[in-house]
Enzyme design. Sequence first.
Site, PDB file in Angstrom:
ATOM      1  N   GLY A  29      42.500  47.435  35.659  1.00  0.00           N
ATOM      2  CA  GLY A  29      43.581  46.982  37.039  1.00  0.00           C
ATOM      3  C   GLY A  29      43.106  45.704  37.717  1.00  0.00           C
ATOM      4  O   GLY A  29      42.211  44.447  37.373  1.00  0.00           O
ATOM      5  N   CYS A  30      44.256  44.948  38.366  1.00  0.00           N
ATOM      6  CA  CYS A  30      43.756  43.849  38.949  1.00  0.00           C
ATOM      7  C   CYS A  30      42.926  43.682  39.797  1.00  0.00           C
ATOM      8  O   CYS A  30      42.134  42.500  39.589  1.00  0.00           O
ATOM      9  CB  CYS A  30      45.178  43.331  39.626  1.00  0.00           C
ATOM     10  SG  CYS A  30      46.049  44.150  41.267  1.00  0.00           S
ATOM     11  N   TYR A  31      42.816  44.284  40.683  1.00  0.00           N
ATOM     12  CA  TYR A  31      41.626  43.679  42.241  1.00  0.00           C
ATOM     13  C   TYR A  31      40.026  44.061  41.093  1.00  0.00           C
ATOM     14  O   TYR A  31      39.917  43.117  41.466  1.00  0.00           O
ATOM     15  CB  TYR A  31      42.201  45.041  43.140  1.00  0.00           C
ATOM     16  CG  TYR A  31      43.227  45.202  43.843  1.00  0.00           C
ATOM     17  CD1 TYR A  31      44.022  43.812  44.481  1.00  0.00           C
ATOM     18  CD2 TYR A  31      44.427  45.828  44.264  1.00  0.00           C
ATOM     19  CE1 TYR A  31      44.447  43.753  45.940  1.00  0.00           C
ATOM     20  CE2 TYR A  31      45.614  45.642  45.297  1.00  0.00           C
ATOM     21  CZ  TYR A  31      45.639  43.910  45.484  1.00  0.00           C
ATOM     22  OH  TYR A  31      46.897  44.208  46.588  1.00  0.00           O
ATOM     23  N   PRO A  32      40.521  45.109  40.897  1.00  0.00           N
ATOM     24  CA  PRO A  32      39.277  45.581  39.874  1.00  0.00           C
ATOM     25  C   PRO A  32      38.669  44.032  39.242  1.00  0.00           C
ATOM     26  O   PRO A  32      37.113  44.183  39.283  1.00  0.00           O
ATOM     27  CB  PRO A  32      38.851  47.171  39.179  1.00  0.00           C
ATOM     28  CG  PRO A  32      40.305  47.037  39.815  1.00  0.00           C
ATOM     29  CD  PRO A  32      41.081  46.279  40.121  1.00  0.00           C
ATOM     30  N   THR A  33      39.702  43.868  38.089  1.00  0.00           N
ATOM     31  CA  THR A  33      39.331  42.553  37.443  1.00  0.00           C
ATOM     32  C   THR A  33      38.585  41.677  38.724  1.00  0.00           C
ATOM     33  O   THR A  33      36.982  40.998  37.802  1.00  0.00           O
ATOM     34  CB  THR A  33      40.379  41.607  36.756  1.00  0.00           C
ATOM     35  OG1 THR A  33      40.871  42.858  35.784  1.00  0.00           O
ATOM     36  CG2 THR A  33      39.668  40.933  35.907  1.00  0.00           C
TER      37      THR A  33
END
Length: 445
Positions: free
Chosen positions: A244-248
Amino acid sequence: MDTSNLSCKDKKSEASCTPCFMYFFRLLSSAWGWMRARPTAERDRASGDEVREFRNVGYGRHTMLYHNLTAITYESAHQYAIMKSYALSTILAAIASSTIDVAAFSPTSINSRRQSLSSTRAGSNQELYAKKKIFIDGEAGTTGLQVRDRLAKRDDLEIISIADELRKDVNERKRLINEADCVILCLPDDASKEAASMVENDNTVVIDASTAFRVDDDWTYGFPELSKSQKDAVKSSKRISNPGCYPTGFIALVKPLVDAGIIPVDAPITVNAVSGYSGGGNALIGIYESDDHEPWGAYGYSMNHKHIPEMAKYTGLKCQPIFQPAVATFAQGMVVSVPLHYSILKEGVTGKQVHETLSKHYDGSKFVTVQPLGERGAKELLERGAFLRPDTLANTNNLELFVFDNDDEGRMVLCARLDNLGKGASGAAVQNLNLSLGLDEAEGL
């Protein structure tokens, strides 16, 4: 010695055959030495159409045989190796049977053999270098369109698409999924699960951009920079879950520090983040590109955001973080911030140690950069010397990490900047595609 079966026309006695036999051993040795010594670059530069003939009768039949061998020019080192094996094996066979077929080594015969090998090699190369077929299931969505744009200009891939009127045809989707070398699923979670179940072969690589498989142990997490072994895991996997974008951003900041013991696994962590509105898909894009929308909005107040399990699993945190995402009036980009009190960290840790740990972890990375330490070090990267602008890396697969520390006050903020549609989605998918298909990791990025 019985010489009745020997083919040397000029044999007059047994004694005359013994030097002939020994001569072929010398010939074999000379040919082998020449073939080993001739520089590969010279062989590769030579024109495959040039064959020099040495027909000076004074050389004798065996000498002519040697020169015919050494006169051949090869199209490549690959063909050279095959021809070398052919030539030497034929000489050895001739010696073993005490018969020599000089015609087999004439320029015409060898050239014919070379053309046959060239044709065989061409067919082999076509198979080896055939374009990889890519099917993007859900290419009309935000991530799907971005993936297609990144792949469209490449000449090493062939994008196969479903006709508009067949987009909901299960049989047609299934056919294309199994025809492809790699399928990228840009679908909602349930649709991704359905699509993944359609694969009926052992060759197709599936990269899923949804959250459906991100914490599934049977799938490889598609963040190659996660650890030293993760890139190899992605290369060998047939099932890859795109991060995911935030988790990255969060995982990139926290995972190396947990591994180093700087952040305890039971530390209570908070993560605040702001993303461009494209992260909400076509529906949110429509809202923010109309006249009636809020300038900024935080969300995730249920404290049960779908990214939280992913954040905890791949950082090694036993205590799930408090996650506060927000969206604002810019299309692409993201800043993920992790504030830390020194009191929750390993005793004696400084901002410099945190910065060095991150720098060491991402040393040599093609896409992740750890920027200079502190506000003073990163001053030139801040808008007007103060603001960390979130859209700076739009349309790239880059990820920048920052450590803003204050050792005297015992506080620091870790920040990650990336494109939510780049390293946070489509860029990561293309990076994983490249790795899984044995291509250059940065191709098309």
